[in-house]
Write a protein that holds these residues in place. Sequence first.
Motif, short mmCIF file in Angstrom:
data_model
loop_
_atom_site.label_atom_id
_atom_site.label_comp_id
_atom_site.label_asym_id
_atom_site.label_seq_id
_atom_site.Cartn_x
_atom_site.Cartn_y
_atom_site.Cartn_z
N HIS A 1 0.74 -0.61 0.22
CA HIS A 1 -0.03 0.20 -0.07
C HIS A 1 1.60 1.66 0.17
N HIS A 2 0.49 2.07 -0.52
CA HIS A 2 1.03 3.47 -0.84
C HIS A 2 0.35 4.51 -0.43
N ALA A 3 0.43 5.66 0.15
CA ALA A 3 -0.20 6.90 0.03
C ALA A 3 -0.63 7.78 -1.01
N ASP A 4 0.66 8.06 -1.41
CA ASP A 4 0.12 8.62 -2.55
C ASP A 4 0.67 8.07 -3.92
N ASN A 5 0.26 8.29 -5.05
CA ASN A 5 0.84 7.96 -6.39
C ASN A 5 2.38 7.75 -6.88
N LEU A 6 2.90 6.68 -6.84
CA LEU A 6 4.09 6.58 -7.08
C LEU A 6 4.43 6.40 -8.15
N ILE A 7 3.06 6.04 -9.55
CA ILE A 7 3.44 5.50 -10.40
C ILE A 7 3.84 6.62 -11.55
N SER A 8 5.11 6.95 -11.75
CA SER A 8 5.72 8.08 -13.09
C SER A 8 5.30 7.93 -13.86
N THR A 9 6.59 7.06 -15.38
CA THR A 9 6.35 6.65 -16.23
C THR A 9 6.88 5.73 -15.73
N SER A 10 6.74 4.77 -17.29
CA SER A 10 7.53 3.02 -17.10
C SER A 10 8.89 3.50 -16.98
N TYR A 11 9.65 4.46 -17.64
CA TYR A 11 11.02 4.25 -17.42
C TYR A 11 11.39 4.38 -16.18
N GLU A 12 10.84 5.20 -15.11
CA GLU A 12 11.20 5.56 -13.73
C GLU A 12 10.88 4.11 -13.05
N LEU A 13 9.69 3.39 -13.31
CA LEU A 13 9.28 2.34 -13.26
C LEU A 13 10.82 1.30 -13.02
N ARG B 1 17.33 -0.27 -9.03
CA ARG B 1 17.03 -0.62 -7.38
C ARG B 1 17.12 -1.33 -6.46
N ASP B 2 15.65 -1.97 -6.61
CA ASP B 2 15.44 -2.96 -6.04
C ASP B 2 15.79 -4.41 -5.94
N ILE B 3 16.63 -4.51 -6.89
CA ILE B 3 17.31 -6.27 -7.81
C ILE B 3 17.73 -6.56 -6.37
N GLY B 4 18.10 -6.56 -5.31
CA GLY B 4 19.09 -7.37 -4.42
C GLY B 4 19.38 -8.12 -4.45
N ASP B 5 18.94 -9.79 -4.55
CA ASP B 5 19.76 -10.31 -4.37
C ASP B 5 19.02 -11.42 -6.12
N ALA B 6 18.55 -11.00 -6.78
CA ALA B 6 17.50 -11.15 -7.80
C ALA B 6 18.60 -12.15 -8.78
N PRO B 7 18.89 -12.89 -9.62
CA PRO B 7 19.23 -13.04 -10.39
C PRO B 7 20.16 -12.19 -11.47
N ASN B 8 21.26 -12.35 -11.99
CA ASN B 8 21.97 -11.60 -13.39
C ASN B 8 20.78 -11.32 -14.42
N LYS B 9 20.06 -12.51 -14.37
CA LYS B 9 19.31 -11.94 -15.85
C LYS B 9 18.51 -11.05 -15.68
#
Length: 109
Positions: A62-74, A80-88
């Motif tokens: 849940h988010h108090a504000d609308n976080l979606i700006s553009t697909s590019y920003e997403l 930024r949030d990739i963390g320990d996800a696979p390199n692919k």
Amino acid sequence: LAKEIVKDCRDGKHGIKQVFILTHNVYFHKEVTFLGSRSKWPETKCAYWIISKADERTSISHHADNLISTSYELLWDEIRDIGDAPNKNAFNTMRRILEYYFSVIGGID
């Protein structure tokens, strides 16, 4: 049509009490949630949720504000949030960032 249904809900017309809009399309999301210059929905009237899936697990936040700006920003948020996800995942996301940058922003095919 979606904006009309939301307006009917807001105005209490046609018995519409609540509207759920689910989309993967950023442009559609921006169109439906746009109220006008510097206007935003009051927190008592609107809630923003993001549904995501990673490692075969679905999460809803849940988010108090609308976080979606553009697909590019997403895409950059995904890096930024990739963390320990696979390199692919990172490679695929970076490819999409480059494609978006050159084709949409730069106008280069």
